[in-house]
Design a protein around this motif. Structure first.
Motif, mmCIF file in Angstrom:
data_model
loop_
_atom_site.group_PDB
_atom_site.id
_atom_site.type_symbol
_atom_site.label_atom_id
_atom_site.label_comp_id
_atom_site.label_asym_id
_atom_site.label_seq_id
_atom_site.Cartn_x
_atom_site.Cartn_y
_atom_site.Cartn_z
ATOM 1 N N ASN A 2 23.812 25.783 7.175
ATOM 2 C CA ASN A 2 23.765 24.562 8.446
ATOM 3 C C ASN A 2 22.577 24.118 8.761
ATOM 4 O O ASN A 2 22.627 23.517 9.802
ATOM 5 N N THR A 3 22.010 24.491 8.679
ATOM 6 C CA THR A 3 19.861 24.747 8.538
ATOM 7 C C THR A 3 18.945 24.143 7.382
ATOM 8 O O THR A 3 19.196 24.229 6.447
ATOM 9 N N GLY A 4 17.796 23.584 8.098
ATOM 10 C CA GLY A 4 17.107 23.495 6.920
ATOM 11 C C GLY A 4 16.899 24.864 6.914
ATOM 12 O O GLY A 4 17.263 25.694 7.508
ATOM 13 N N MET A 5 15.358 25.437 5.553
ATOM 14 C CA MET A 5 14.621 25.816 5.478
ATOM 15 C C MET A 5 13.288 26.053 5.389
ATOM 16 O O MET A 5 12.678 25.150 6.088
ATOM 17 N N GLY A 6 12.541 27.442 5.516
ATOM 18 C CA GLY A 6 11.688 27.806 5.469
ATOM 19 C C GLY A 6 11.241 27.535 7.110
ATOM 20 O O GLY A 6 11.968 27.716 8.033
ATOM 21 N N ARG A 7 10.030 26.903 7.669
ATOM 22 C CA ARG A 7 9.653 26.130 8.762
ATOM 23 C C ARG A 7 10.277 25.824 9.290
ATOM 24 O O ARG A 7 10.880 25.013 10.878
ATOM 25 N N ALA A 65 14.147 25.868 9.368
ATOM 26 C CA ALA A 65 14.966 26.312 9.736
ATOM 27 C C ALA A 65 15.556 25.785 11.343
ATOM 28 O O ALA A 65 17.057 26.518 11.509
ATOM 29 N N GLY A 66 15.179 25.661 11.872
ATOM 30 C CA GLY A 66 15.324 25.652 12.694
ATOM 31 C C GLY A 66 16.063 23.932 13.250
ATOM 32 O O GLY A 66 16.545 23.484 14.560
ATOM 33 N N VAL A 67 16.266 23.121 12.446
ATOM 34 C CA VAL A 67 17.067 22.118 12.359
ATOM 35 C C VAL A 67 18.346 21.916 11.688
ATOM 36 O O VAL A 67 18.788 22.332 10.301
ATOM 37 N N ARG A 68 19.104 22.015 12.848
ATOM 38 C CA ARG A 68 20.817 21.859 12.751
ATOM 39 C C ARG A 68 20.804 20.825 11.930
ATOM 40 O O ARG A 68 20.853 19.927 12.156
ATOM 41 N N LEU A 69 21.886 20.935 10.830
ATOM 42 C CA LEU A 69 22.599 19.513 9.680
ATOM 43 C C LEU A 69 23.967 19.155 10.390
ATOM 44 O O LEU A 69 24.500 20.041 10.450
ATOM 45 N N THR A 70 24.205 18.141 10.563
ATOM 46 C CA THR A 70 25.500 16.798 10.334
ATOM 47 C C THR A 70 25.964 17.691 9.348
ATOM 48 O O THR A 70 26.156 17.766 8.298
ATOM 49 N N ALA A 71 26.952 17.769 9.744
ATOM 50 C CA ALA A 71 28.368 17.884 8.427
ATOM 51 C C ALA A 71 27.655 16.712 6.972
ATOM 52 O O ALA A 71 27.930 17.191 5.784
ATOM 53 N N ASP A 72 27.363 15.738 7.261
ATOM 54 C CA ASP A 72 27.045 14.601 5.946
ATOM 55 C C ASP A 72 26.246 15.114 5.532
ATOM 56 O O ASP A 72 25.815 15.826 3.942
ATOM 57 N N GLN A 73 25.111 16.127 6.078
ATOM 58 C CA GLN A 73 23.582 16.476 5.606
ATOM 59 C C GLN A 73 24.337 18.007 4.757
ATOM 60 O O GLN A 73 23.944 18.026 3.984
ATOM 61 N N GLN A 74 25.519 18.290 5.221
ATOM 62 C CA GLN A 74 25.305 19.430 4.790
ATOM 63 C C GLN A 74 26.253 19.449 3.186
ATOM 64 O O GLN A 74 25.851 20.193 2.343
ATOM 65 N N GLU A 91 25.340 17.648 1.401
ATOM 66 C CA GLU A 91 24.076 16.897 -0.066
ATOM 67 C C GLU A 91 23.412 18.157 -0.100
ATOM 68 O O GLU A 91 22.551 18.402 -0.732
ATOM 69 N N HIS A 92 23.188 19.323 0.924
ATOM 70 C CA HIS A 92 21.853 20.140 1.375
ATOM 71 C C HIS A 92 22.020 20.920 0.012
ATOM 72 O O HIS A 92 21.020 21.230 -0.347
ATOM 73 N N GLN A 93 22.841 21.324 -0.787
ATOM 74 C CA GLN A 93 22.896 23.091 -1.317
ATOM 75 C C GLN A 93 22.329 21.787 -2.530
ATOM 76 O O GLN A 93 21.215 22.621 -3.366
ATOM 77 N N ARG A 94 22.515 20.829 -3.457
ATOM 78 C CA ARG A 94 22.159 19.802 -3.930
ATOM 79 C C ARG A 94 20.492 19.892 -4.233
ATOM 80 O O ARG A 94 19.273 19.874 -5.053
ATOM 81 N N ASN A 95 20.138 19.452 -2.429
ATOM 82 C CA ASN A 95 18.969 18.727 -2.144
ATOM 83 C C ASN A 95 18.002 20.330 -1.984
ATOM 84 O O ASN A 95 16.361 19.653 -2.339
ATOM 85 N N LEU A 96 18.538 21.278 -1.671
ATOM 86 C CA LEU A 96 17.334 22.403 -1.929
ATOM 87 C C LEU A 96 17.282 22.328 -3.501
ATOM 88 O O LEU A 96 15.301 23.403 -3.576
ATOM 89 N N LEU A 97 17.483 22.030 -4.487
ATOM 90 C CA LEU A 97 17.297 22.335 -5.610
ATOM 91 C C LEU A 97 15.598 21.468 -6.185
ATOM 92 O O LEU A 97 15.379 21.326 -6.714
ATOM 93 N N VAL A 98 16.511 20.375 -6.106
ATOM 94 C CA VAL A 98 15.580 19.412 -6.191
ATOM 95 C C VAL A 98 14.421 19.492 -5.368
ATOM 96 O O VAL A 98 13.114 18.760 -5.625
#
Length: 463
Positions: free
Chosen positions: A49-54, A56-65, A67-74
């Motif tokens: 439910n956060t970004g990664m790396g630098r 990581a302090g960004v919290r993700l909304t439910a909608d962002q979450q 798509e997030h797991q797919r976006n991590l790979l892209v």
């Protein structure tokens, strides 16, 4: 091969894998517990439910979450050719599967089954082998596993093919990743593990070939045996048992005397690499891991231990290569062998095997340049959040290059030993099968001929 535990994945690397139903039940229960903990977690969970790396302090909304797991790979698939070999790519997938059968990743049975099925149907993602400057292995793993979602490319008979088309031909729908699964796919160090696993096996096989080469030198040069009471393996002493010391030879060159001791060191370093690999297998590979109902940050991505062990193995291989090339040179010298110069039937009109030694010297020159540690040399990335890299994958890539060069040197030495046996007419009984095996592949030289194609085939057979 029925897989009941992580250890079973590598028990028979080339066999078809079948996941035991009880194992899938355990994975499902653990997955459900992780999802429940995630639903009740009021705190940030890295990469879920956060970004990664630098970020990581960004919290993700439910909608962002969603798509997030797919976006991590892209977004992290920034590599390109040259690609990993099919063997390394398959082993990378095996290492990922082995790790996912542990409880800490808490991935779904669907993901694990999809991974096993792709191993079974020969699905080979195009994974970059260089330019991977991240704290872990995010770039190659993004390339490897975005293909499960129908993105990126695979290699089919060496041809770059869209992953989506490869899935269609298999009648398979792209995988839809659930919470945490994209993050787990790009965490850990399965590429370094693949390099270490294959490299240690190759090093052990090459050490045995070099043991035989060292015995050939004793046989051909008629070296005294007393020095081998210490520092030599039982295998080496068995090979030279019937070798006849040559009259007047008081002491063989150092390269002949110390070969077994150097190979004993190579065996120890190879065993240490195996031990380091097993230590890593006992720890979670992804971060965060799901441990005892909690999300725990880990450091499984920092495989410096594996990298440094592979660096040490590289150095040991270089010294073995130096000994081997010097030993080969002694075989060509009548002062040491008592045979015709350069192992030629008619020295002078014929060059004999001096060009073969020059090939070995060229391989050694390339091998020596790989002795520098690849694991050292960290840089800041991700705006300073990732300020240390292990570069264990680089140590692994260089280890395999070193093994290639030493294999070529070994092939040269075997050909020279076979030619020396041909000229002498006799050899140690325990070495006769080896002499015959080499002579079947590279016939002894009665006249000069181009050995390039024969040497290439022998190297391929030894690899």
């Amino acid at each position: 091969m029925i897989v009941r535990s992580p250890a079973d994945v590598l028990a028979a690397p080339g066999e078809r894998l079948e996941l035991h139903p009880a194992l899938l039940v355990d994975l499902a229960e653990n997955r459900a517990a992780m999802l429940a903990a995630l639903d009740h977690a009021g705190t940030p969970v890295y990469g879920v439910n956060t970004g990664m790396g630098r970020l990581a302090g960004v919290r993700l909304t439910a909608d962002q979450q969603a798509e997030h797991q797919r976006n991590l790979l892209v977004g992290r698939a920034v590599g390109g050719p040259p690609w990993l070999s099919p063997e390394l790519t398959r082993t990378l997938l095996l290492m990922r599967l082995r790790g996912f059968l542990r409880p800490e990743p808490a991935v779904s049975p669907a993901l694990v089954t999809f991974l096993a099925d792709r191993l079974n149907d020969g699905f080979l993602p195009a994974v970059p082998s260089a330019g991977l400057g991240s704290a872990g292995e995010i770039i190659p793993l993004a390339h490897a596993f975005q293909t499960f979602a129908g993105l990126g490319s695979v290699l089919e008979d060496g041809v770059l093919t869209p992953a989506a088309d490869a899935l269609v031909r298999r009648g398979v729908q792209p995988l839809v990743l659930g919470p945490k699964e994209g993050a787990s796919l790009i965490q850990g160090s399965p590429l370094a593990e693949a390099y270490a696993w294959l490299g240690a096996r190759r090093a052990a096989a090459l050490a045995d070939l070099q043991t035989q080469c060292a015995a050939i030198a004793v046989d051909v040069l008629g070296a005294p045996h007393a020095v081998y009471r210490y520092g030599a393996s039982a295998r080496f002493r068995e090979l030279i048992a019937g070798a006849e010391p040559r009259a007047g030879v008081v002491q063989a060159p150092i390269s002949v005397r110390v070969g077994p001791r150097v190979l004993a060191h190579l065996a120890r370093v190879t065993a240490e690499l195996h031990d380091e690999l097993r230590l890593g297998w006992d720890e979670p590979g992804d971060s965060p891991s799901f441990v005892d109902g909690e999300f725990v940050t880990t450091t499984g991505y920092h495989a410096a231990g594996l990298g440094l062990r592979m660096d040490a193995l590289k150095a040991a291989l270089v010294h073995v290569g130096e000994i081997a090339v010097q030993r080969l040179h002694r075989l060509l010298d009548p002062q040491f062998s008592g045979l015709p110069a350069q192992l030629a039937v008619d020295p002078g009109p014929q060059a004999g095997l001096t060009p073969l030694h020059k090939r070995a010297a060229g391989e050694l020159h390339a091998l020596r340049r790989l002795a520098a540690p690849a694991t050292l040399g960290s840089l800041d990335t991700s705006a300073g959040q990732e300020d240390v890299q292990a570069f264990a994958w680089a140590a692994g890539a260089e280890l395999h290059a070193a093994l290639d060069h030493l294999t070529a040197i070994t092939a040269c030495e075997l050909i020279a030993g076979s030619q020396a046996r041909y000229l002498r007419g006799t050899g140690a009984p325990a070495l006769e099968p080896l002499y015959a095996w080499v002579a079947e592949r590279v016939k002894p030289l009665d006249a000069d001929r181009s050995l390039g194609p024969e040497l290439t085939r022998l190297i391929e057979e030894l690899t």
